[in-house]
Design an enzyme around this catalytic site. Sequence first.
Site, PDB file in Angstrom:
ATOM      1  N   ASP A 189     -13.081   7.709  44.025  1.00  0.00           N
ATOM      2  CA  ASP A 189     -14.421   8.222  43.556  1.00  0.00           C
ATOM      3  C   ASP A 189     -14.508   8.550  42.296  1.00  0.00           C
ATOM      4  O   ASP A 189     -15.166   7.804  41.225  1.00  0.00           O
ATOM      5  CB  ASP A 189     -14.746   9.491  44.429  1.00  0.00           C
ATOM      6  N   HIS A 245     -16.556   5.507  40.251  1.00  0.00           N
ATOM      7  CA  HIS A 245     -17.640   5.456  39.173  1.00  0.00           C
ATOM      8  C   HIS A 245     -16.848   5.484  37.927  1.00  0.00           C
ATOM      9  O   HIS A 245     -16.011   6.364  37.701  1.00  0.00           O
ATOM     10  CB  HIS A 245     -18.331   6.974  39.582  1.00  0.00           C
ATOM     11  N   GLU A 303     -21.994  11.719  53.258  1.00  0.00           N
ATOM     12  CA  GLU A 303     -20.907  12.525  52.528  1.00  0.00           C
ATOM     13  C   GLU A 303     -21.424  13.742  52.543  1.00  0.00           C
ATOM     14  O   GLU A 303     -20.616  14.561  53.304  1.00  0.00           O
ATOM     15  CB  GLU A 303     -20.998  12.066  50.971  1.00  0.00           C
TER      16      GLU A 303
END
Length: 338
Positions: A279, A20, A201
């Site tokens: 991430d 991200h 997740e």
Amino acid sequence: MHDSLADFIQELPKAELHLHIEGTFEPELMFAIAKRNGIPLDFASAEELKTAYRFNNLQEFLDIYYLGAKVLIQEEDFYDLTIAYLKTCVDQNVVHTEIFFDPQTHTDRGIAFETVIRGIRRALEDGEQLHGITSRLILCFLRHLSEEAAFQTLEEALPYKAWITGVGLDSSEKGHPPSKFERVFKKAGEEGFLLMAHAGEEGPSSYIREALDLLHVTRIDHGNRCLDDEELVQELVRRQIPLTLCPLSNLELKVISRLADHPVKRMLDKGLMATLHSDDPAYFGGYINENYLRTAEAVGLTRHDLGQLAIHSFQASFLPVREKEIWIDRVKTYCASS
Ligand code: ADE
Ligand code: ZN
């Protein structure tokens, strides 16, 4: 021959598929941009901010992550954020990167979609020209917001279709199943976007099942919880659906209690198309090489396993077949000589 595992990982060509861009916002850059935009932060310094990076779950992280993103106002800010990340790609031998961005985090604050995407895009073009790093951009819908808001975001994205390869789904998972976005993913698919979603997740394995059957995704982000459903695992293996795993994120967000419990090795042994990524590296203590190294040390990944993970990263990427083959050959040659 690379004596240390760290050196071996450093030189291994890798593709980043789960990152991200807002999660690469390092505290020092955040303070610099906040200052030039005249926006006060709740912390006195970058050091003080870092002490707040202790999370018990995904939501506690997201609360602070969205707070940090509020200092991004001008096109230049999005450019600076992205170009700083691309420099870490150079440092870590990430040769191809597929980047998520969360437009709603910005448009909800009155920042134009155009401002966000132009800044990111210009940095990606410079990254390719200056450093040879290839990239793709993936728009994520925030799943804690409504279906209607996702539809509106998709509309805003259409004029920039040429710059956006796919759409994904992120933010608070529990209570926001993929089924909530079935219609918007259908429309995105019809518009030609590739489809993926965060699933399994914190949420249950049934969310992975929904992402496959209702959203028709070709890639699952995280997917840890698939191991709760053997039939689902068999399907993921048979279809070679990539699972973009993020071990340091899982550790920091208490998806696992110890890195040694990370399922990547078990997943590889089952024949799953597992890949390793970072991430939100500015928040979780490391970029891709730290994810490879710390996980390798914790769960006992061999150099062969690490080479396999790098090969998977190119196979699971959205690069054209010919480019995938070139990188996979380079990984194989590198591993054979190391
Ligand atoms: N947005 C940024 N990081 C995320 C994560 N790990 N899960 C869901 N949404 C996110
Ligand atoms: Zn993510």
